[in-house]
Design a protein around this motif. Structure first.
Motif, PDB file in Angstrom:
ATOM      1  N   VAL A  52       0.825  -1.209   0.000  1.00 37.59           N
ATOM      2  CA  VAL A  52       0.000   0.000   0.000  1.00 37.59           C
ATOM      3  C   VAL A  52       0.861   1.261   0.000  1.00 37.59           C
ATOM      4  O   VAL A  52       0.466   2.299  -0.537  1.00 37.59           O
ATOM      5  CB  VAL A  52      -0.955  -0.008   1.212  1.00 37.59           C
ATOM      6  CG1 VAL A  52      -1.756   1.281   1.299  1.00 37.59           C
ATOM      7  CG2 VAL A  52      -1.900  -1.194   1.122  1.00 37.59           C
ATOM      8  N   GLY A  53       2.048   1.174   0.594  1.00 38.68           N
ATOM      9  CA  GLY A  53       2.918   2.334   0.698  1.00 38.68           C
ATOM     10  C   GLY A  53       2.967   2.937   2.083  1.00 38.68           C
ATOM     11  O   GLY A  53       3.533   4.016   2.286  1.00 38.68           O
ATOM     12  N   ALA A  83      -2.316   6.704  -4.331  1.00 35.80           N
ATOM     13  CA  ALA A  83      -3.496   6.261  -3.585  1.00 35.80           C
ATOM     14  C   ALA A  83      -4.575   5.716  -4.521  1.00 35.80           C
ATOM     15  O   ALA A  83      -5.331   4.815  -4.138  1.00 35.80           O
ATOM     16  CB  ALA A  83      -4.059   7.411  -2.749  1.00 35.80           C
ATOM     17  N   ARG A  84      -4.645   6.241  -5.737  1.00 31.10           N
ATOM     18  CA  ARG A  84      -5.653   5.760  -6.676  1.00 31.10           C
ATOM     19  C   ARG A  84      -5.312   4.385  -7.233  1.00 31.10           C
ATOM     20  O   ARG A  84      -6.171   3.700  -7.772  1.00 31.10           O
ATOM     21  CB  ARG A  84      -5.832   6.764  -7.819  1.00 31.10           C
ATOM     22  CG  ARG A  84      -6.654   7.987  -7.431  1.00 31.10           C
ATOM     23  CD  ARG A  84      -7.103   8.771  -8.655  1.00 31.10           C
ATOM     24  NE  ARG A  84      -5.980   9.373  -9.349  1.00 31.10           N
ATOM     25  CZ  ARG A  84      -5.499  10.573  -9.071  1.00 31.10           C
ATOM     26  NH1 ARG A  84      -6.034  11.298  -8.088  1.00 31.10           N
ATOM     27  NH2 ARG A  84      -4.492  11.064  -9.759  1.00 31.10           N
ATOM     28  N   GLN A  85      -4.061   3.958  -7.100  1.00 30.36           N
ATOM     29  CA  GLN A  85      -3.670   2.632  -7.583  1.00 30.36           C
ATOM     30  C   GLN A  85      -4.072   1.534  -6.608  1.00 30.36           C
ATOM     31  O   GLN A  85      -4.606   0.498  -7.015  1.00 30.36           O
ATOM     32  CB  GLN A  85      -2.159   2.579  -7.811  1.00 30.36           C
ATOM     33  CG  GLN A  85      -1.665   3.427  -8.958  1.00 30.36           C
ATOM     34  CD  GLN A  85      -0.159   3.344  -9.090  1.00 30.36           C
ATOM     35  OE1 GLN A  85       0.569   3.216  -8.095  1.00 30.36           O
ATOM     36  NE2 GLN A  85       0.331   3.397 -10.320  1.00 30.36           N
ATOM     37  N   VAL A  86      -3.773   1.742  -5.335  1.00 32.25           N
ATOM     38  CA  VAL A  86      -3.982   0.700  -4.322  1.00 32.25           C
ATOM     39  C   VAL A  86      -4.645   1.315  -3.097  1.00 32.25           C
ATOM     40  O   VAL A  86      -4.179   2.334  -2.575  1.00 32.25           O
ATOM     41  CB  VAL A  86      -2.645   0.046  -3.904  1.00 32.25           C
ATOM     42  CG1 VAL A  86      -2.895  -1.054  -2.875  1.00 32.25           C
ATOM     43  CG2 VAL A  86      -1.904  -0.519  -5.112  1.00 32.25           C
ATOM     44  N   GLN A  87      -5.720   0.699  -2.643  1.00 33.71           N
ATOM     45  CA  GLN A  87      -6.406   1.122  -1.429  1.00 33.71           C
ATOM     46  C   GLN A  87      -6.420  -0.035  -0.424  1.00 33.71           C
ATOM     47  O   GLN A  87      -6.286  -1.202  -0.795  1.00 33.71           O
ATOM     48  CB  GLN A  87      -7.829   1.558  -1.737  1.00 33.71           C
ATOM     49  CG  GLN A  87      -7.928   2.935  -2.352  1.00 33.71           C
ATOM     50  CD  GLN A  87      -7.746   4.046  -1.322  1.00 33.71           C
ATOM     51  OE1 GLN A  87      -8.475   4.112  -0.330  1.00 33.71           O
ATOM     52  NE2 GLN A  87      -6.783   4.922  -1.554  1.00 33.71           N
ATOM     53  N   MET A  88      -6.623   0.302   0.853  1.00 35.88           N
ATOM     54  CA  MET A  88      -6.584  -0.702   1.911  1.00 35.88           C
ATOM     55  C   MET A  88      -7.822  -0.586   2.796  1.00 35.88           C
ATOM     56  O   MET A  88      -8.281   0.514   3.107  1.00 35.88           O
ATOM     57  CB  MET A  88      -5.327  -0.525   2.762  1.00 35.88           C
ATOM     58  CG  MET A  88      -5.046  -1.653   3.738  1.00 35.88           C
ATOM     59  SD  MET A  88      -3.375  -1.458   4.440  1.00 35.88           S
ATOM     60  CE  MET A  88      -3.168  -3.041   5.272  1.00 35.88           C
ATOM     61  N   VAL A  89      -8.364  -1.737   3.179  1.00 39.88           N
ATOM     62  CA  VAL A  89      -9.463  -1.811   4.140  1.00 39.88           C
ATOM     63  C   VAL A  89      -8.931  -2.544   5.361  1.00 39.88           C
ATOM     64  O   VAL A  89      -8.429  -3.664   5.254  1.00 39.88           O
ATOM     65  CB  VAL A  89     -10.682  -2.557   3.554  1.00 39.88           C
ATOM     66  CG1 VAL A  89     -11.764  -2.727   4.623  1.00 39.88           C
ATOM     67  CG2 VAL A  89     -11.231  -1.804   2.351  1.00 39.88           C
ATOM     68  N   PHE A  90      -9.053  -1.906   6.525  1.00 35.71           N
ATOM     69  CA  PHE A  90      -8.463  -2.430   7.748  1.00 35.71           C
ATOM     70  C   PHE A  90      -9.455  -3.292   8.534  1.00 35.71           C
ATOM     71  O   PHE A  90     -10.651  -3.318   8.248  1.00 35.71           O
ATOM     72  CB  PHE A  90      -7.976  -1.277   8.631  1.00 35.71           C
ATOM     73  CG  PHE A  90      -6.898  -0.446   7.998  1.00 35.71           C
ATOM     74  CD1 PHE A  90      -5.556  -0.775   8.147  1.00 35.71           C
ATOM     75  CD2 PHE A  90      -7.219   0.676   7.250  1.00 35.71           C
ATOM     76  CE1 PHE A  90      -4.563  -0.017   7.563  1.00 35.71           C
ATOM     77  CE2 PHE A  90      -6.235   1.454   6.655  1.00 35.71           C
ATOM     78  CZ  PHE A  90      -4.905   1.100   6.810  1.00 35.71           C
ATOM     79  N   ALA A 160     -14.170   4.505  -3.896  1.00 36.83           N
ATOM     80  CA  ALA A 160     -14.428   5.849  -4.427  1.00 36.83           C
ATOM     81  C   ALA A 160     -13.303   6.337  -5.326  1.00 36.83           C
ATOM     82  O   ALA A 160     -13.546   7.090  -6.280  1.00 36.83           O
ATOM     83  CB  ALA A 160     -14.650   6.833  -3.276  1.00 36.83           C
ATOM     84  N   VAL A 161     -12.072   5.918  -5.055  1.00 30.57           N
ATOM     85  CA  VAL A 161     -10.935   6.390  -5.850  1.00 30.57           C
ATOM     86  C   VAL A 161     -10.658   5.480  -7.045  1.00 30.57           C
ATOM     87  O   VAL A 161      -9.703   5.691  -7.785  1.00 30.57           O
ATOM     88  CB  VAL A 161      -9.669   6.546  -4.987  1.00 30.57           C
ATOM     89  CG1 VAL A 161      -9.944   7.421  -3.780  1.00 30.57           C
ATOM     90  CG2 VAL A 161      -9.131   5.194  -4.543  1.00 30.57           C
ATOM     91  N   GLU A 162     -11.496   4.444  -7.235  1.00 32.97           N
ATOM     92  CA  GLU A 162     -11.402   3.526  -8.370  1.00 32.97           C
ATOM     93  C   GLU A 162     -10.021   2.880  -8.476  1.00 32.97           C
ATOM     94  O   GLU A 162      -9.351   2.965  -9.515  1.00 32.97           O
ATOM     95  CB  GLU A 162     -11.764   4.262  -9.664  1.00 32.97           C
ATOM     96  CG  GLU A 162     -13.162   4.852  -9.632  1.00 32.97           C
ATOM     97  CD  GLU A 162     -13.494   5.686 -10.858  1.00 32.97           C
ATOM     98  OE1 GLU A 162     -12.687   5.668 -11.814  1.00 32.97           O
ATOM     99  OE2 GLU A 162     -14.540   6.357 -10.863  1.00 32.97           O
ATOM    100  N   PRO A 163      -9.587   2.192  -7.408  1.00 32.36           N
ATOM    101  CA  PRO A 163      -8.253   1.591  -7.416  1.00 32.36           C
ATOM    102  C   PRO A 163      -8.180   0.348  -8.299  1.00 32.36           C
ATOM    103  O   PRO A 163      -9.203  -0.277  -8.596  1.00 32.36           O
ATOM    104  CB  PRO A 163      -8.039   1.218  -5.943  1.00 32.36           C
ATOM    105  CG  PRO A 163      -9.426   0.913  -5.451  1.00 32.36           C
ATOM    106  CD  PRO A 163     -10.321   1.892  -6.162  1.00 32.36           C
ATOM    107  N   ALA A 164      -6.963   0.003  -8.677  1.00 28.77           N
ATOM    108  CA  ALA A 164      -6.740  -1.249  -9.423  1.00 28.77           C
ATOM    109  C   ALA A 164      -6.668  -2.434  -8.474  1.00 28.77           C
ATOM    110  O   ALA A 164      -6.990  -3.556  -8.857  1.00 28.77           O
ATOM    111  CB  ALA A 164      -5.451  -1.147 -10.228  1.00 28.77           C
ATOM    112  N   VAL A 165      -6.223  -2.169  -7.223  1.00 30.75           N
ATOM    113  CA  VAL A 165      -6.030  -3.230  -6.231  1.00 30.75           C
ATOM    114  C   VAL A 165      -6.628  -2.792  -4.905  1.00 30.75           C
ATOM    115  O   VAL A 165      -6.442  -1.646  -4.480  1.00 30.75           O
ATOM    116  CB  VAL A 165      -4.527  -3.545  -6.031  1.00 30.75           C
ATOM    117  CG1 VAL A 165      -4.337  -4.590  -4.941  1.00 30.75           C
ATOM    118  CG2 VAL A 165      -3.895  -4.012  -7.338  1.00 30.75           C
ATOM    119  N   LEU A 166      -7.332  -3.708  -4.250  1.00 33.54           N
ATOM    120  CA  LEU A 166      -7.855  -3.474  -2.909  1.00 33.54           C
ATOM    121  C   LEU A 166      -7.205  -4.479  -1.963  1.00 33.54           C
ATOM    122  O   LEU A 166      -7.320  -5.690  -2.161  1.00 33.54           O
ATOM    123  CB  LEU A 166      -9.374  -3.638  -2.883  1.00 33.54           C
ATOM    124  CG  LEU A 166     -10.092  -3.282  -1.574  1.00 33.54           C
ATOM    125  CD1 LEU A 166      -9.834  -1.822  -1.206  1.00 33.54           C
ATOM    126  CD2 LEU A 166     -11.585  -3.536  -1.698  1.00 33.54           C
TER     127      LEU A 166
END
Length: 265
Positions: A52-53, A83-90, A160-166
């Protein structure tokens, strides 16, 4: 053959003398679902945070659509693009949501940052509908929602940010079993609709079995086994993978024997 959306190459991260992540490499296809499984301390969450970074690897690279995310260039535009590439759900969405901000305002802020020229009210309605929420939840504060509803909000904010990876880090671990099933079914529907790639971080082999196509097993920072999920779970080749499977409670389960095997390993 599906294209590769995410690639990790030789990731390494140490804390003092502890090798938290040691030469970890894997790929995730577009629209694919990869599980990273292991016990606490296996390095799976550190790997996720590097992807995620949120943490920087000491060595190795992370690529999304072939673009290297390893470099940390300065600037707001670059941070937003990452941030638009990869998002994270905790695991606990309550800790990642502002308790003073309504659900609609949370989504509006994400859209304002990333897509300032879009029709925000329409997009907010679409996102809420996508995760099974409505106008009532849009006006609610996080404390007024159930755990499952809060996790749906966290998923909507990530989408919402339309990521490529979640990346989902123990995303259903804190929920009741029935609610877990609802969220996993929701995630399966979203992947089918959008083609997003999932990276599931979990200790729960039931989750891995239900929602991933491929799996890697981590122990002490290293990958000890990988392959198609059904094949790995049906015929594990590494003793640690067999130990994880033996640790799942079932009729005739012997926790003392499992504990002894873990100590000897």
């Amino acid at each position: 053959m599906r294209k590769t959306v995410l690639e990790a190459v030789g990731l390494h991260r140490a804390y003092g003398g502890v090798q938290a992540v040691d030469q970890v490499s894997f790929t995730l296809a577009e629209g694919g679902s990869l599980g990273i499984v292991g016990e606490s301390g296996s390095g799976k969450t550190t790997t996720a945070r590097i992807v995620v970074g949120l943490e920087r690897a000491d060595a190795g690279r992370v690529l999304v659509h072939g673009q290297d995310r390893t470099g940390h260039r300065r600037g707001r535009a670059h941070r937003l693009a990452r941030a638009r590439q990869v998002q994270m759900v905790f695991q606990d969405p309550y800790l990642s949501l502002d308790p003073r901000t309504s659900v609609g305002a949370v989504l509006r802020e994400s859209l304002r940052l990333h897509f300032p020229d879009t029709d925000h009210p329409r997009r907010i309605t679409e996102l809420l509908d996508q995760v099974g929420l409505g106008p009532r939840e849009a006006d609610a504060l996080p404390r007024q929602l159930s755990g499952g509803q809060r996790q749906r909000v966290a998923i909507a904010r990530a989408l919402a940010v339309e990521p490529a990876v979640l990346v989902l880090d123990e995303a259903v671990a804190a929920l009741d079993v029935s609610v877990q099933a609802q969220i996993l079914n929701l995630l399966a529907d979203i992947r089918e609709q959008t083609g997003i790639g999932y990276l599931f971080i979990t200790h729960d082999l039931g989750v891995v079995r239900c929602v991933t196509e491929d799996v890697i097993v981590m122990r002490q920072g290293r990958i000890v086994e990988s392959g198609r999920t059904a094949e790995v779970l049906a015929d594990p080749q590494h003793p640690y993978t067999r130990l994880l499977l033996d640790s799942v409670p079932r009729p005739g389960w012997d926790p003392k024997a499992i504990a002894a095997a873990r100590r000897s390993g």
